[in-house]
Design a protein around this motif. Structure first.
Motif, PDB file in Angstrom:
ATOM      1  N   SER A 151       2.421  12.738  11.636  1.00  0.00           N
ATOM      2  CA  SER A 151       1.899  13.840  10.823  1.00  0.00           C
ATOM      3  C   SER A 151       2.375  15.176  11.395  1.00  0.00           C
ATOM      4  O   SER A 151       2.608  15.292  12.607  1.00  0.00           O
ATOM      5  N   PRO A 152       2.525  16.202  10.548  1.00  0.00           N
ATOM      6  CA  PRO A 152       2.853  17.536  11.064  1.00  0.00           C
ATOM      7  C   PRO A 152       1.823  17.975  12.098  1.00  0.00           C
ATOM      8  O   PRO A 152       0.631  17.659  11.976  1.00  0.00           O
ATOM      9  N   ARG A 153       2.261  18.705  13.112  1.00  0.00           N
ATOM     10  CA  ARG A 153       1.393  19.051  14.236  1.00  0.00           C
ATOM     11  C   ARG A 153       0.132  19.774  13.794  1.00  0.00           C
ATOM     12  O   ARG A 153      -0.965  19.484  14.270  1.00  0.00           O
ATOM     13  N   TRP A 154       0.272  20.717  12.872  1.00  0.00           N
ATOM     14  CA  TRP A 154      -0.889  21.506  12.463  1.00  0.00           C
ATOM     15  C   TRP A 154      -1.896  20.686  11.666  1.00  0.00           C
ATOM     16  O   TRP A 154      -3.057  21.071  11.550  1.00  0.00           O
ATOM     17  N   ALA A 155      -1.477  19.550  11.100  1.00  0.00           N
ATOM     18  CA  ALA A 155      -2.420  18.703  10.369  1.00  0.00           C
ATOM     19  C   ALA A 155      -3.449  18.088  11.308  1.00  0.00           C
ATOM     20  O   ALA A 155      -4.571  17.779  10.900  1.00  0.00           O
ATOM     21  N   GLY A 156      -3.083  17.906  12.566  1.00  0.00           N
ATOM     22  CA  GLY A 156      -3.986  17.291  13.523  1.00  0.00           C
ATOM     23  C   GLY A 156      -4.906  18.260  14.230  1.00  0.00           C
ATOM     24  O   GLY A 156      -5.749  17.849  15.029  1.00  0.00           O
ATOM     25  N   THR A 157      -4.768  19.556  13.955  1.00  0.00           N
ATOM     26  CA  THR A 157      -5.637  20.545  14.586  1.00  0.00           C
ATOM     27  C   THR A 157      -6.950  20.663  13.817  1.00  0.00           C
ATOM     28  O   THR A 157      -7.094  20.116  12.720  1.00  0.00           O
ATOM     29  N   LYS A 158      -7.893  21.403  14.400  1.00  0.00           N
ATOM     30  CA  LYS A 158      -9.199  21.561  13.755  1.00  0.00           C
ATOM     31  C   LYS A 158      -9.597  23.031  13.670  1.00  0.00           C
ATOM     32  O   LYS A 158     -10.785  23.359  13.668  1.00  0.00           O
ATOM     33  N   ASP A 159      -8.607  23.905  13.584  1.00  0.00           N
ATOM     34  CA  ASP A 159      -8.895  25.332  13.535  1.00  0.00           C
ATOM     35  C   ASP A 159      -8.171  25.960  12.344  1.00  0.00           C
ATOM     36  O   ASP A 159      -7.835  25.272  11.375  1.00  0.00           O
ATOM     37  N   TRP A 160      -7.900  27.258  12.427  1.00  0.00           N
ATOM     38  CA  TRP A 160      -7.284  27.995  11.327  1.00  0.00           C
ATOM     39  C   TRP A 160      -5.916  27.449  10.955  1.00  0.00           C
ATOM     40  O   TRP A 160      -5.489  27.559   9.800  1.00  0.00           O
ATOM     41  N   ARG A 161      -5.224  26.847  11.913  1.00  0.00           N
ATOM     42  CA  ARG A 161      -3.890  26.320  11.619  1.00  0.00           C
ATOM     43  C   ARG A 161      -3.953  25.207  10.577  1.00  0.00           C
ATOM     44  O   ARG A 161      -3.101  25.126   9.689  1.00  0.00           O
ATOM     45  N   GLN A 162      -4.978  24.360  10.688  1.00  0.00           N
ATOM     46  CA  GLN A 162      -5.133  23.296   9.697  1.00  0.00           C
ATOM     47  C   GLN A 162      -5.446  23.875   8.326  1.00  0.00           C
ATOM     48  O   GLN A 162      -4.901  23.427   7.316  1.00  0.00           O
ATOM     49  N   SER A 210       0.826  -1.199   0.000  1.00  0.00           N
ATOM     50  CA  SER A 210       0.000   0.000   0.000  1.00  0.00           C
ATOM     51  C   SER A 210       0.863   1.253   0.000  1.00  0.00           C
ATOM     52  O   SER A 210       2.066   1.210   0.276  1.00  0.00           O
ATOM     53  N   ALA A 211       0.200   2.393  -0.284  1.00  0.00           N
ATOM     54  CA  ALA A 211       0.924   3.668  -0.294  1.00  0.00           C
ATOM     55  C   ALA A 211       1.472   3.984   1.092  1.00  0.00           C
ATOM     56  O   ALA A 211       2.582   4.509   1.233  1.00  0.00           O
ATOM     57  N   ASP A 212       0.689   3.670   2.151  1.00  0.00           N
ATOM     58  CA  ASP A 212       1.152   3.921   3.519  1.00  0.00           C
ATOM     59  C   ASP A 212       2.390   3.098   3.840  1.00  0.00           C
ATOM     60  O   ASP A 212       3.332   3.583   4.480  1.00  0.00           O
ATOM     61  N   GLU A 213       2.388   1.836   3.418  1.00  0.00           N
ATOM     62  CA  GLU A 213       3.540   0.972   3.680  1.00  0.00           C
ATOM     63  C   GLU A 213       4.778   1.471   2.943  1.00  0.00           C
ATOM     64  O   GLU A 213       5.884   1.454   3.484  1.00  0.00           O
ATOM     65  N   ARG A 214       4.588   1.921   1.696  1.00  0.00           N
ATOM     66  CA  ARG A 214       5.727   2.456   0.939  1.00  0.00           C
ATOM     67  C   ARG A 214       6.273   3.711   1.607  1.00  0.00           C
ATOM     68  O   ARG A 214       7.482   3.928   1.667  1.00  0.00           O
ATOM     69  N   GLU A 215       5.368   4.545   2.122  1.00  0.00           N
ATOM     70  CA  GLU A 215       5.805   5.774   2.776  1.00  0.00           C
ATOM     71  C   GLU A 215       6.582   5.465   4.048  1.00  0.00           C
ATOM     72  O   GLU A 215       7.624   6.062   4.316  1.00  0.00           O
ATOM     73  N   ARG A 241      -9.912  12.209   5.675  1.00  0.00           N
ATOM     74  CA  ARG A 241      -9.317  10.884   5.838  1.00  0.00           C
ATOM     75  C   ARG A 241      -8.190  10.671   4.827  1.00  0.00           C
ATOM     76  O   ARG A 241      -7.106  10.198   5.184  1.00  0.00           O
ATOM     77  N   GLU A 242      -8.452  11.033   3.574  1.00  0.00           N
ATOM     78  CA  GLU A 242      -7.431  10.865   2.539  1.00  0.00           C
ATOM     79  C   GLU A 242      -6.229  11.769   2.792  1.00  0.00           C
ATOM     80  O   GLU A 242      -5.088  11.398   2.508  1.00  0.00           O
ATOM     81  N   GLN A 243      -6.490  12.946   3.338  1.00  0.00           N
ATOM     82  CA  GLN A 243      -5.421  13.912   3.581  1.00  0.00           C
ATOM     83  C   GLN A 243      -4.818  13.799   4.985  1.00  0.00           C
ATOM     84  O   GLN A 243      -3.915  14.550   5.333  1.00  0.00           O
ATOM     85  N   ARG A 244      -5.332  12.876   5.793  1.00  0.00           N
ATOM     86  CA  ARG A 244      -4.826  12.644   7.153  1.00  0.00           C
ATOM     87  C   ARG A 244      -4.891  13.916   7.993  1.00  0.00           C
ATOM     88  O   ARG A 244      -3.901  14.348   8.595  1.00  0.00           O
ATOM     89  N   LEU A 245      -6.073  14.489   8.036  1.00  0.00           N
ATOM     90  CA  LEU A 245      -6.293  15.719   8.784  1.00  0.00           C
ATOM     91  C   LEU A 245      -7.149  15.455  10.013  1.00  0.00           C
ATOM     92  O   LEU A 245      -7.951  14.518  10.043  1.00  0.00           O
ATOM     93  N   GLY A 246      -6.999  16.310  11.022  1.00  0.00           N
ATOM     94  CA  GLY A 246      -7.829  16.213  12.215  1.00  0.00           C
ATOM     95  C   GLY A 246      -7.695  14.874  12.901  1.00  0.00           C
ATOM     96  O   GLY A 246      -6.594  14.437  13.254  1.00  0.00           O
ATOM     97  N   ASP A 247      -8.818  14.190  13.092  1.00  0.00           N
ATOM     98  CA  ASP A 247      -8.817  12.895  13.774  1.00  0.00           C
ATOM     99  C   ASP A 247      -8.096  11.812  12.979  1.00  0.00           C
ATOM    100  O   ASP A 247      -7.772  10.750  13.524  1.00  0.00           O
ATOM    101  N   HIS A 248      -7.863  12.052  11.703  1.00  0.00           N
ATOM    102  CA  HIS A 248      -7.214  11.054  10.852  1.00  0.00           C
ATOM    103  C   HIS A 248      -5.694  11.254  10.781  1.00  0.00           C
ATOM    104  O   HIS A 248      -5.006  10.488  10.104  1.00  0.00           O
ATOM    105  N   ALA A 249      -5.182  12.270  11.470  1.00  0.00           N
ATOM    106  CA  ALA A 249      -3.739  12.500  11.480  1.00  0.00           C
ATOM    107  C   ALA A 249      -3.035  11.361  12.207  1.00  0.00           C
ATOM    108  O   ALA A 249      -3.576  10.773  13.154  1.00  0.00           O
ATOM    109  N   ARG A 250      -1.818  11.040  11.761  1.00  0.00           N
ATOM    110  CA  ARG A 250      -1.046   9.974  12.385  1.00  0.00           C
ATOM    111  C   ARG A 250      -0.053  10.564  13.373  1.00  0.00           C
ATOM    112  O   ARG A 250       0.101  11.784  13.476  1.00  0.00           O
ATOM    113  N   SER A 251       0.634   9.701  14.068  1.00  0.00           N
ATOM    114  CA  SER A 251       1.597  10.160  15.070  1.00  0.00           C
ATOM    115  C   SER A 251       2.753  10.928  14.439  1.00  0.00           C
ATOM    116  O   SER A 251       3.356  11.792  15.079  1.00  0.00           O
TER     117      SER A 251
END
Length: 237
Positions: A126-137, A2-7, A114-124
């Protein structure tokens, strides 16, 4: 695989500093070498013009601080940053069947969280701002295009400032009246410098997109695998 495994495998498989950053280092070094060559050649051409006009020539160090050198450099920079600004934002929605430069045909648009790994879908990792849910994201989600746009506007502005200075120097040498910055922006000199670079960048992008449908470069991520069908879209080698 998968793409995740390759990454993940690519992240874990690290080499030395030079290998891990060779693309940036090679092109960065090549940029400095070519810029230095441009300065040397431009200096010679500038002094030829001064000699023809019966004026005193200048040294290389003085030449690289002139508006003539600055406008020649920045007019190329602005078109490059414009190219990538348009490409980064344009490829969100615009597609080309069969090109690895295009997303898959069903993926037009900004895609899901989900496809972009944002908010709740961010991984450990992932860039910090990708996991936020405000203007930073929202800002980080468009940060590449925003920075490219700012670099374009900055270098285009620098071109206009250096351009009017170079134009006015030429006017004064010819015993003609100089012009102001706003007046220079509507003169053919400014737009000729600008448009001759824009058209070449747009041609290069269009050529790359369509040629990559039918042509291949083995091992390059800018190409599809050599054996991939011409109609395969969004597939990298």
């Amino acid at each position: 695989m998968s793409a995740d495994e390759r990454e993940r495998r690519g992240t874990l498989r690290r080499g030395g500093f030079w290998r891990d950053n060779s693309l940036t280092l090679v092109f960065g070094t090549a940029f400095l070498v070519v810029l230095a060559c441009q300065a040397v050649v431009g200096h010679a051409e500038f002094n030829e013009a001064l000699t023809v006009e019966g004026l005193q020539t200048i040294g290389l160090g003085e030449y690289v601080t002139t508006s003539d050198f600055a406008v020649d450099v920045t007019e190329n920079w602005q078109s490059e940053f414009l190219q990538f600004f348009l490409y980064v934002f344009g490829t969100v929605w615009l597609l080309q069947r069969g090109s690895p430069e295009s997303k898959e045909l069903h993926n037009a648009g900004p895609e899901s969280d989900r496809e972009q790994r944002l908010g709740d879908h961010a991984r450990s990792d992932s860039p910090r701002w990708a996991g936020t849910k405000d203007w930073r994201q929202r800002v980080y989600s468009r940060s590449l295009g925003i920075v490219m746009g700012c670099l374009f506007l900055g270098s285009w502005s620098a071109q206009s400032v250096a351009g009017v200075a170079a134009y006015d120097e030429q006017q004064l040498r010819q015993l003609q009246a100089p012009v102001g910055w706003a007046e220079y922006l509507v003169l053919p000199d400014f737009w000729s410098r600008t448009l001759q670079n824009w058209q070449s960048e747009l041609l290069a992008v269009a050529a790359m997109v369509i040629l990559s449908v039918y042509l291949r470069q083995r091992g390059s991520p800018e190409s599809k695998p050599v054996g991939a069908a011409h109609t395969s879209t969004g597939v990298e080698g």
